[in-house]
Design an enzyme around this catalytic site. Structure first.
Site, PDB file in Angstrom:
ATOM      1  N   GLU A  13       0.860  -1.200   0.000  1.00 32.89           N
ATOM      2  CA  GLU A  13       0.000   0.000   0.000  1.00 32.89           C
ATOM      3  C   GLU A  13       0.895   1.249   0.000  1.00 32.89           C
ATOM      4  OE1 GLU A  13      -1.680   0.696   3.914  1.00 32.89           O
ATOM      5  OE2 GLU A  13      -3.412   1.767   3.095  1.00 32.89           O
ATOM      6  N   LYS A  59      -9.288   2.254  -2.170  1.00 25.65           N
ATOM      7  CA  LYS A  59      -9.558   1.692  -0.837  1.00 25.65           C
ATOM      8  C   LYS A  59     -10.906   2.159  -0.284  1.00 25.65           C
ATOM      9  CE  LYS A  59      -7.170   1.326   3.660  1.00 25.65           C
ATOM     10  NZ  LYS A  59      -5.902   1.680   4.348  1.00 25.65           N
ATOM     11  N   CYS A  90      -5.018  -2.971   2.623  1.00 24.53           N
ATOM     12  CA  CYS A  90      -4.765  -2.925   4.061  1.00 24.53           C
ATOM     13  C   CYS A  90      -5.982  -3.199   4.922  1.00 24.53           C
ATOM     14  CB  CYS A  90      -4.096  -1.610   4.448  1.00 24.53           C
ATOM     15  SG  CYS A  90      -3.398  -1.717   6.117  1.00 24.53           S
TER      16      CYS A  90
HETATM   17  N1  CDV Z   1      -3.184   1.334   6.437  1.00 17.52           N
HETATM   18  C1  CDV Z   1      -4.127   0.726   7.196  1.00 17.52           C
HETATM   19  O1  CDV Z   1      -5.270   0.560   6.762  1.00 17.52           O
HETATM   20  N2  CDV Z   1      -3.748   0.357   8.437  1.00 17.52           N
HETATM   21  C2  CDV Z   1      -4.670  -0.206   9.396  1.00 17.52           C
HETATM   22  C3  CDV Z   1      -4.236   0.166  10.798  1.00 17.52           C
HETATM   23  C4  CDV Z   1      -4.187   1.623  10.985  1.00 17.52           C
HETATM   24  C5  CDV Z   1      -5.212  -0.453  11.792  1.00 17.52           C
HETATM   25  C6  CDV Z   1      -4.740  -1.713   9.292  1.00 17.52           C
HETATM   26  O2  CDV Z   1      -5.881  -2.228   9.276  1.00 17.52           O
HETATM   27  O3  CDV Z   1      -3.729  -2.398   9.303  1.00 17.52           O
END
Ligand code: CDV
Length: 311
Positions: free
Chosen positions: A47, A127, A172
C-alpha cells in the site's frame, strides 16, 4: 490441469520522508528484476508504495499534502516500472496515493493498480475501508489520518480475468472485513493482492499490540479459506519516521495455509509457485456458493451498518 503462476510479495522496509520517488522506484525495480530472475509472473508491492506513509502526520498545508499524491500513472518517475514489466514480462500490483481533478474538484484516494506483462493497467481499486480519524489527535504518538486525507473508494471490489486467472485487489484495512473477501469470492476470484501499512502499536487499543501479526494473518487466512482463493499480502515494514510497522508479508493458499513468509522487516522478496487450480476443490465443495449460500438470510449485512443489540 494445473495452472501454476509464480508470485512474489515484494515487502518494503521503511521509506524515509526524504527519499525521492525516483529513489523508491529504483528499490522497486531492484525487487522486480530479482523476481523476474526467479521466474515470477507477478509481483505485489505494498500500500502507498512510493512514499513514506504520510497519514501518520498532521498536514495543514494543501500543497504539502498534494505532494504525497500521484497525479498521473504512469508518470515520469513511475514509467520505468511499466518498462520493466514489458522488458521482463512480469506483471505488477502497486499501491499509491492518487489525486484526480473531477469537475474542477480535487479527489484523493488510496489506490492500487494491476499491470499486466505487457505493461498495461488492467485493473484499478480505490480503498473502501479507511481506518483512523479525521481530526488532529496530538495526544497520540502518531496520527492515522486516512479518513481526512482520502475519500472512500468509488470503484467497488472488482475482479479481472487476466494473466491466466481471476484477480482482485483490496488495500490494508479491507483485509479485516469478511465482506470485502466475499464480494471478490462471488466473482470467482483466484488471487487477491493486497498491501498494508500496519503499525505495531495501536494507540486506540494498545492491548492488541502483541497480537498485530496474529490478527494480520488470521483475517487474511480466513478470507482465503472461506473464498477458496490465493492471496499475496505485502507489508511496508520496519520503523518508518518513528512508527514501527509489522512485516509478515506472505503468500496464502486457498486452504488458508501460509506457503511462504517474510523473515525480516526490510526489503525482501517472498516467492511461491501457486497452482490457481488449487482453488477449485474449495469453490466446488465446502464453499460452492451457488449450492450452499442463503442470501435471503444475509439481508441485515447490507441493510444495517452498525450493530444494534436486542432490547
Ligand atoms: N493502512 C491501514 O489501513 N492500516 C490499518 C491500521 C491503521 C489499523 C490496518 O488495518 O492495518
Amino acid at each position: 490441469m494445473p495452472r501454476p503462476l509464480t508470485l512474489a510479495a515484494a515487502q518494503l522496509g521503511p521509506i524515509p520522508r526524504s527519499q525521492s520517488r525516483a529513489e523508491v522506484v529504483q528499490r522497486l525495480l531492484g525487487l522486480m528484476r530479482d523476481a523476474a530472475k526467479r521466474g515470477c509472473d507477478l509481483i505485489v508491492f505494498p500500500e502507498a508504495a512510493l512514499t513514506a506513509f504520510f497519514p501518520h502526520w498532521w498536514i495543514e498545508d494543501e500543497a504539502e499534502l498534494d505532494s504525497w499524491f500521484e497525479t498521473s500513472m504512469p508518470s515520469n518517475e513511475t514509467a520505468p516500472l511499466f518498462e520493466e514489466a514489458r522488458r521482463s514480462g512480469i506483471g505488477f500490483h502497486l499501491g499509491y496515493c492518487e489525486l484526480t481533478l473531477e469537475g474542477g474538484r480535487k479527489r484523493r484516494f488510496n489506490t492500487a493498480i494491476l499491470v499486466d506483462k505487457a505493461g498495461r493497467i488492467v485493473g484499478k481499486y480505490r480503498k473502501i475501508h479507511l481506518p483512523g480519524h479525521a481530526d488532529h489527535q496530538p495526544h497520540r504518538p502518531f496520527q492515522n489520518l486516512e479518513k481526512r486525507y482520502f475519500e472512500v473508494g468509488d470503484l467497488g471490489w472488482r475482479a479481472w480475468a487476466t494473466m491466466g486467472g481471476v484477480m482482485g485487489m483490496m488495500i490494508c484495512n479491507d483485509r479485516r472485513w469478511p465482506e470485502a473477501w466475499r464480494v471478490l469470492g462471488l466473482q470467482g476470484v483466484e488471487l487477491v493482492m493486497l498491501g498494508y501499512n500496519t503499525p505495531q502499536h495501536d494507540p486506540a487499543m494498545p492491548q492488541t499490540d502483541p497480537l498485530q501479526d496474529f490478527h494480520n494473518h488470521l483475517s487474511m487466512q480466513a478470507g482465503c479459506y472461506a473464498n477458496g482463493t490465493w492471496a499475496v499480502c505485502t507489508a511496508k515494514a520496519g520503523e518508518e519516521e518513528g512508527v514501527m510497522q509489522i512485516g509478515g508479508s506472505c503468500i496464502i493458499a486457498p486452504s488458508g495455509q501460509i506457503v511462504a513468509q517474510a523473515l525480516t522487516r526490510g526489503d525482501e522478496l517472498v516467492v511461491a509457485t501457486c497452482d490457481l487450480d488449487a482453488c477449485r476443490p474449495y469453490k466446488e465443495t465446502m464453499f460452492n456458493f451457488a449450492r450452499h449460500r442463503r442470501p435471503e438470510h444475509y439481508r441485515m449485512i447490507v441493510e444495517r451498518t452498525g450493530s444494534v443489540a436486542p432490547d
